[in-house]
Write a protein that holds these residues in place. Structure first.
Motif, PDB file in Angstrom:
ATOM      1  N   LYS A 222       0.858  -1.179   0.000  1.00  0.00           N
ATOM      2  CA  LYS A 222       0.000   0.000   0.000  1.00  0.00           C
ATOM      3  C   LYS A 222       0.896   1.231   0.000  1.00  0.00           C
ATOM      4  O   LYS A 222       1.604   1.482   0.966  1.00  0.00           O
ATOM      5  CB  LYS A 222      -0.929   0.017   1.209  1.00  0.00           C
ATOM      6  CG  LYS A 222      -2.029  -1.022   1.168  1.00  0.00           C
ATOM      7  CD  LYS A 222      -2.974  -0.869   2.348  1.00  0.00           C
ATOM      8  CE  LYS A 222      -4.114  -1.879   2.291  1.00  0.00           C
ATOM      9  NZ  LYS A 222      -5.035  -1.727   3.446  1.00  0.00           N
TER      10      LYS A 222
ATOM     11  N   LYS B 150      -0.524   8.151  -0.569  1.00  0.00           N
ATOM     12  CA  LYS B 150      -0.897   9.100  -1.606  1.00  0.00           C
ATOM     13  C   LYS B 150       0.154  10.208  -1.651  1.00  0.00           C
ATOM     14  O   LYS B 150       0.426  10.884  -0.667  1.00  0.00           O
ATOM     15  CB  LYS B 150      -2.269   9.694  -1.320  1.00  0.00           C
ATOM     16  CG  LYS B 150      -2.729  10.674  -2.379  1.00  0.00           C
ATOM     17  CD  LYS B 150      -4.095  11.266  -2.057  1.00  0.00           C
ATOM     18  CE  LYS B 150      -4.517  12.261  -3.122  1.00  0.00           C
ATOM     19  NZ  LYS B 150      -5.830  12.867  -2.825  1.00  0.00           N
TER      20      LYS B 150
ATOM     21  N   GLU C 170       0.701  11.715   2.042  1.00  0.00           N
ATOM     22  CA  GLU C 170      -0.367  11.770   3.036  1.00  0.00           C
ATOM     23  C   GLU C 170      -0.134  10.721   4.121  1.00  0.00           C
ATOM     24  O   GLU C 170       0.363   9.623   3.853  1.00  0.00           O
ATOM     25  CB  GLU C 170      -1.724  11.523   2.375  1.00  0.00           C
ATOM     26  CG  GLU C 170      -2.080  12.529   1.291  1.00  0.00           C
ATOM     27  CD  GLU C 170      -2.426  13.896   1.874  1.00  0.00           C
ATOM     28  OE1 GLU C 170      -2.660  13.971   3.103  1.00  0.00           O
ATOM     29  OE2 GLU C 170      -2.472  14.863   1.104  1.00  0.00           O
TER      30      GLU C 170
ATOM     31  N   GLU D 295      -2.684   9.562   6.123  1.00  0.00           N
ATOM     32  CA  GLU D 295      -3.868   8.741   6.323  1.00  0.00           C
ATOM     33  C   GLU D 295      -3.738   7.418   5.582  1.00  0.00           C
ATOM     34  O   GLU D 295      -3.449   7.390   4.373  1.00  0.00           O
ATOM     35  CB  GLU D 295      -5.130   9.464   5.850  1.00  0.00           C
ATOM     36  CG  GLU D 295      -5.523  10.652   6.706  1.00  0.00           C
ATOM     37  CD  GLU D 295      -4.700  11.895   6.386  1.00  0.00           C
ATOM     38  OE1 GLU D 295      -3.823  11.795   5.500  1.00  0.00           O
ATOM     39  OE2 GLU D 295      -4.946  12.951   7.000  1.00  0.00           O
ATOM     40  N   VAL D 296      -3.953   6.341   6.306  1.00  0.00           N
ATOM     41  CA  VAL D 296      -3.880   5.018   5.694  1.00  0.00           C
ATOM     42  C   VAL D 296      -5.017   4.812   4.699  1.00  0.00           C
ATOM     43  O   VAL D 296      -4.866   4.084   3.704  1.00  0.00           O
ATOM     44  CB  VAL D 296      -3.909   3.932   6.786  1.00  0.00           C
ATOM     45  CG1 VAL D 296      -3.800   2.535   6.176  1.00  0.00           C
ATOM     46  CG2 VAL D 296      -2.792   4.150   7.789  1.00  0.00           C
ATOM     47  N   GLU D 297      -6.152   5.455   4.950  1.00  0.00           N
ATOM     48  CA  GLU D 297      -7.292   5.281   4.068  1.00  0.00           C
ATOM     49  C   GLU D 297      -7.011   5.790   2.657  1.00  0.00           C
ATOM     50  O   GLU D 297      -7.620   5.319   1.689  1.00  0.00           O
ATOM     51  CB  GLU D 297      -8.520   6.007   4.632  1.00  0.00           C
ATOM     52  CG  GLU D 297      -9.056   5.426   5.938  1.00  0.00           C
ATOM     53  CD  GLU D 297      -8.202   5.810   7.138  1.00  0.00           C
ATOM     54  OE1 GLU D 297      -7.342   6.703   6.964  1.00  0.00           O
ATOM     55  OE2 GLU D 297      -8.391   5.236   8.226  1.00  0.00           O
ATOM     56  N   LYS D 298      -6.095   6.753   2.529  1.00  0.00           N
ATOM     57  CA  LYS D 298      -5.787   7.308   1.215  1.00  0.00           C
ATOM     58  C   LYS D 298      -4.704   6.521   0.482  1.00  0.00           C
ATOM     59  O   LYS D 298      -4.417   6.808  -0.690  1.00  0.00           O
ATOM     60  CB  LYS D 298      -5.347   8.768   1.359  1.00  0.00           C
ATOM     61  CG  LYS D 298      -6.446   9.684   1.892  1.00  0.00           C
ATOM     62  CD  LYS D 298      -5.970  11.117   1.942  1.00  0.00           C
ATOM     63  CE  LYS D 298      -7.077  12.042   2.451  1.00  0.00           C
ATOM     64  NZ  LYS D 298      -6.625  13.463   2.500  1.00  0.00           N
TER      65      LYS D 298
ATOM     66  N   ARG E 178      -2.987   3.502  -1.570  1.00  0.00           N
ATOM     67  CA  ARG E 178      -3.543   2.685  -2.652  1.00  0.00           C
ATOM     68  C   ARG E 178      -2.684   1.444  -2.874  1.00  0.00           C
ATOM     69  O   ARG E 178      -1.472   1.460  -2.697  1.00  0.00           O
ATOM     70  CB  ARG E 178      -3.619   3.491  -3.948  1.00  0.00           C
ATOM     71  CG  ARG E 178      -2.297   4.103  -4.385  1.00  0.00           C
ATOM     72  CD  ARG E 178      -2.478   5.000  -5.583  1.00  0.00           C
ATOM     73  NE  ARG E 178      -1.228   5.643  -5.977  1.00  0.00           N
ATOM     74  CZ  ARG E 178      -0.319   5.092  -6.765  1.00  0.00           C
ATOM     75  NH1 ARG E 178      -0.528   3.881  -7.258  1.00  0.00           N
ATOM     76  NH2 ARG E 178       0.782   5.740  -7.087  1.00  0.00           N
ATOM     77  N   LYS E 179      -3.345   0.381  -3.282  1.00  0.00           N
ATOM     78  CA  LYS E 179      -2.663  -0.867  -3.566  1.00  0.00           C
ATOM     79  C   LYS E 179      -2.184  -0.889  -5.013  1.00  0.00           C
ATOM     80  O   LYS E 179      -2.659  -0.114  -5.850  1.00  0.00           O
ATOM     81  CB  LYS E 179      -3.589  -2.059  -3.303  1.00  0.00           C
ATOM     82  CG  LYS E 179      -4.060  -2.154  -1.851  1.00  0.00           C
ATOM     83  CD  LYS E 179      -5.008  -3.310  -1.658  1.00  0.00           C
ATOM     84  CE  LYS E 179      -4.297  -4.649  -1.784  1.00  0.00           C
ATOM     85  NZ  LYS E 179      -3.370  -4.875  -0.653  1.00  0.00           N
TER      86      LYS E 179
END
Length: 345
Positions: free
Chosen positions: A227, A230, A243, A245-248, A250-251
């Motif tokens: 991952k 961003k 960034e 944030e882990v949510e941002k 991408r794999k």
């Protein structure tokens, strides 16, 4: 009158016979004297039987992706970390527009040309009695790194687009209209400002034969776990900003799921050529590797419901022909359907 007790016959454990006479010991297992006994190897497996794989992802905290793969007594840890490569640091990289960049040329392998995938293999102390501490990198480690590097690029599994960091210049033409529309559209093309470089570190903590298949499975599994944060280009500071944030994150968009399968050829009489009896041993262990001088590795991908043969490498010997290659490829197809479930293919 006391009778003399018969003296017990001298016997040794199976491990002792294997060390004293390894070739006859393996031959006795593959070609038993009793007709009702099936042919097996010294480890109890049939000639075309694989060892059970175990895969665990996300084991390393401080890595973009990681995997632990265990096949029998061979255990591999793979960790992937990402570093940024600025376009300004690439020599002779001057065309940074989307349509004029080198990456726009057909057949251009950007990951290979810029060395964006860097594998490195280390055999840890204690993984095998043959590797002592304080020694320089072994020939095996260097050859495995070269083979992993070659297969990463020939398979094209990692999409170059996933490694690019683009920047879209702002549209400044509203306040000052330009006369030439073509020149205006050219200036507004996005630019590649940097790339992600993936350092793929592979560590053998236990080695009991067939290192390439285990190392490649660890690489594929770790790549599927990657991952990347961003990342954007900051034009004011001229730096890449990532960034938190882990949510941002991408794999990677991986193409296919290549699986490598290695087989050895064991000959009944080591002095004879092709006419002697032989056996193909799939997924060999260390004991079998020391008794065979012919090795075949095939890499297949059945992701698209048909077998795609990505590569065949062969070293030593003269026994393996077309029929033997077909047999190994058939075993590789079975292995793919078993491993792809664990790898997420």
């Amino acid at each position: 009158m006391a009778t003399a007790t018969p003296q017990s016959s001298l016997s040794f454990p199976r491990e002792t016979f294997a060390k004293l006479s390894p070739h006859p010991y393996l031959l006795a297992n593959l070609q038993p004297s009793a007709k009702n006994v099936s042919s097996t190897r010294a480890n109890g497996r049939t000639p075309n039987q694989f060892r059970t794989p175990h895969i665990n992802n996300g084991s390393l905290t401080h890595a973009e992706g990681s995997a632990v793969v265990r096949v029998g007594d061979t255990t591999v840890v793979c960790g992937i970390r990402g570093e940024l490569l600025l376009a300004s640091n690439v020599p002779n990289y001057r065309s940074d527009k989307a349509t004029t960049a080198p990456s726009a040329r057909p057949g251009y392998n950007e990951a290979k040309e810029l060395d964006l995938l860097v594998p490195n293999i280390e055999l840890a102390t204690g993984c095998n009695p043959s590797y002592m501490p304080g020694q320089p990198p072994s020939v095996l480690a260097q050859s495995l790194s070269t083979r992993i590097y070659s297969l990463l690029h020939t398979s094209r599994m990692v999409e170059s687009e996933d490694l690019r960091i683009w920047y879209q210049p702002p549209d400044l033409s509203e306040g000052d209209k330009m006369d030439d529309d073509d020149e205006e559209s050219e200036e507004m093309e996005p630019e590649i400002k940097a790339w992600w470089t993936l350092y793929i570190d592979i560590l053998f903590i236990s080695l009991d034969g067939n290192p390439f298949d285990a190392a490649w499975a660890a690489v594929v599994s770790a790549l599927r776990d990657v991952k990347l944060p961003k990342a954007t280009w900051d034009p004011e500071r001229e730096v890449i900003v990532c960034e938190d944030e882990v949510e941002k994150a991408r794999k990677l968009t991986l193409k296919g799921c290549p699986v490598a399968v290695t087989a050895l050829v064991f000959r009944k009489d080591q002095l004879k050529g092709r006419e002697g009896k032989s056996w193909i041993l799939i997924d060999p262990d260390t004991f079998e590797e020391g008794l065979c001088d012919e090795t075949v590795t095939v890499t297949v991908d059945c992701t698209w419901r048909k077998t795609k043969l990505l590569g065949i490498s062969k070293s030593g010997g003269t026994i393996v022909g077309m029929e033997e290659i077909k047999e190994i490829v058939s075993s590789a197809e079975e292995r793919w359907y078993e491993l792809s479930k664990l790898l997420g293919g």
